[in-house]
Design an enzyme around this catalytic site. Structure first.
Site, PDB file in Angstrom:
ATOM      1  N   SER A   1       0.806  -1.221   0.000  1.00 43.56           N
ATOM      2  CA  SER A   1       0.000   0.000   0.000  1.00 43.56           C
ATOM      3  C   SER A   1       0.832   1.261   0.000  1.00 43.56           C
ATOM      4  O   SER A   1       0.352   2.318  -0.381  1.00 43.56           O
ATOM      5  CB  SER A   1      -0.918   0.019   1.231  1.00 43.56           C
ATOM      6  OG  SER A   1      -0.139  -0.018   2.417  1.00 43.56           O
ATOM      7  N   CYS A   2       2.084   1.192   0.421  1.00 44.72           N
ATOM      8  CA  CYS A   2       2.865   2.419   0.577  1.00 44.72           C
ATOM      9  C   CYS A   2       4.315   2.175   0.243  1.00 44.72           C
ATOM     10  O   CYS A   2       5.016   1.489   0.971  1.00 44.72           O
ATOM     11  CB  CYS A   2       2.746   2.947   1.999  1.00 44.72           C
ATOM     12  SG  CYS A   2       3.770   4.399   2.295  1.00 44.72           S
ATOM     13  N   GLY A   3       4.763   2.759  -0.833  1.00 43.36           N
ATOM     14  CA  GLY A   3       6.136   2.549  -1.265  1.00 43.36           C
ATOM     15  C   GLY A   3       7.155   3.328  -0.483  1.00 43.36           C
ATOM     16  O   GLY A   3       8.345   3.060  -0.585  1.00 43.36           O
TER      17      GLY A   3
ATOM     18  N   CYS B   1       6.898   3.784   2.958  1.00 41.57           N
ATOM     19  CA  CYS B   1       6.827   3.436   4.369  1.00 41.57           C
ATOM     20  C   CYS B   1       8.146   2.877   4.894  1.00 41.57           C
ATOM     21  O   CYS B   1       8.451   2.993   6.070  1.00 41.57           O
ATOM     22  CB  CYS B   1       5.717   2.411   4.599  1.00 41.57           C
ATOM     23  SG  CYS B   1       4.072   3.011   4.183  1.00 41.57           S
TER      24      CYS B   1
END
Length: 274
Positions: A113-115, A117
């Protein structure tokens, strides 16, 4: 394989019934990205750079695109990209390229979901696109509203599972140029970047990046790495995405659905009355 069947219990409350059936879900697996480079002392050295959760398929494009959009390598630095059966992919550099190992060692771990993070600090983001040159593109509003539906016609895995993101690059007339699907929205864009840089050598100074979901900070920066001036999202943009678009002169569009959309930045590129 990018989908798999799993047993589920399907419950229908209106009829107070349930049944055991098989459901098709999108596959999510880790991919370790490695680089291989020439060291004058040790010869060829292979080093792990990042682990990302992704949908298997187009791993070579994903790895090459990731290293490019993160500003870790230039397109001309890469000699070859090879995907292996053990969920690893090796990006081999040209013999004369000396990678910046300190820059590469930024504690990368990218979730689906989050590159960003996994980056150890905001300073590690290190983006700089002051020299980005966009074309003089103008896009009709009628073309903008048509793009999500056009994107959806390519979403084969989404049609099967309902659980995957898509990204596509379109020209100013609404013609698809490149497309990718992945369980991670940032991975879908990296796959596009890899295809563009490793195979077609396309440039997109007069194009739009269309996203099946929301527009976040990292996706704006990946679009900048590809010199894409217009970002069209089906969902909402984040505040930092809007600030990024304003800073670099991008056109950012959100909530593109049902014949309408919101322009958050760069409205001069959109032709409303034509």
């Amino acid at each position: 394989m990018n989908t798999k069947k799993v047993p589920i219990l399907k419950v229908i409350t209106s009829t107070s019934k349930s049944e055991a059936v098989n459901d098709l879900v999108v596959v999510e697996e880790p991919l370790e990205i490695r680089i291989e480079y020439w060291d004058v002392v040790h010869g060829w050295v292979e080093k792990p750079i990042s682990i990302t959760m992704r949908t298997p398929g187009e791993d070579e494009a994903l790895a090459g695109g990731f290293l490019f959009t993160e500003g870790l390598l230039k397109n001309d630095d890469i000699d070859s990209v090879t995907a292996h059966l053990d969920n690893t992919v090796t990006v081999k550099l040209k013999p004369h390229i000396r990678p910046d190992l300190q820059k590469l060692q930024r504690n990368f771990y990218a979730t689906s979901s989050c590159g960003v993070c996994g980056k150890s600090s905001l300073d590690a983001l290190g983006y700089s696109y002051e020299s980005t040159a966009f074309g003089n593109v103008k896009m009709k509003a009628s073309v903008v509203v048509s793009l999500p539906e056009k994107l959806s016609t390519f979403q084969r895995i989404f049609d099967q599972t309902g659980g995957i993101h898509a990204a596509g690059v379109f020209d100013e007339f609404g013609n698809m140029q490149l497309y990718a699907e992945d369980v991670g929205r940032h991975n879908a864009v990296d796959k596009i970047a890899g295809k563009a840089r490793l195979t077609t050598a396309q440039t997109f100074q007069n194009h739009a990046l269309v996203l099946s979901g929301r527009a976040c900070f990292e996706l704006l920066h990946k679009a900048l790495a590809l010199s894409i001036p217009i970002i069209v999202a089906v969902g909402a943009p984040s505040s930092l995405a809007i600030e990024t678009a304003e800073q670099y002169g991008q056109t950012l569009i959100g909530f593109t659905r049902d014949g309408r959309f919101n322009v958050y930045s760069g409205a001069s590129r959109i032709l409303v009355n034509e």
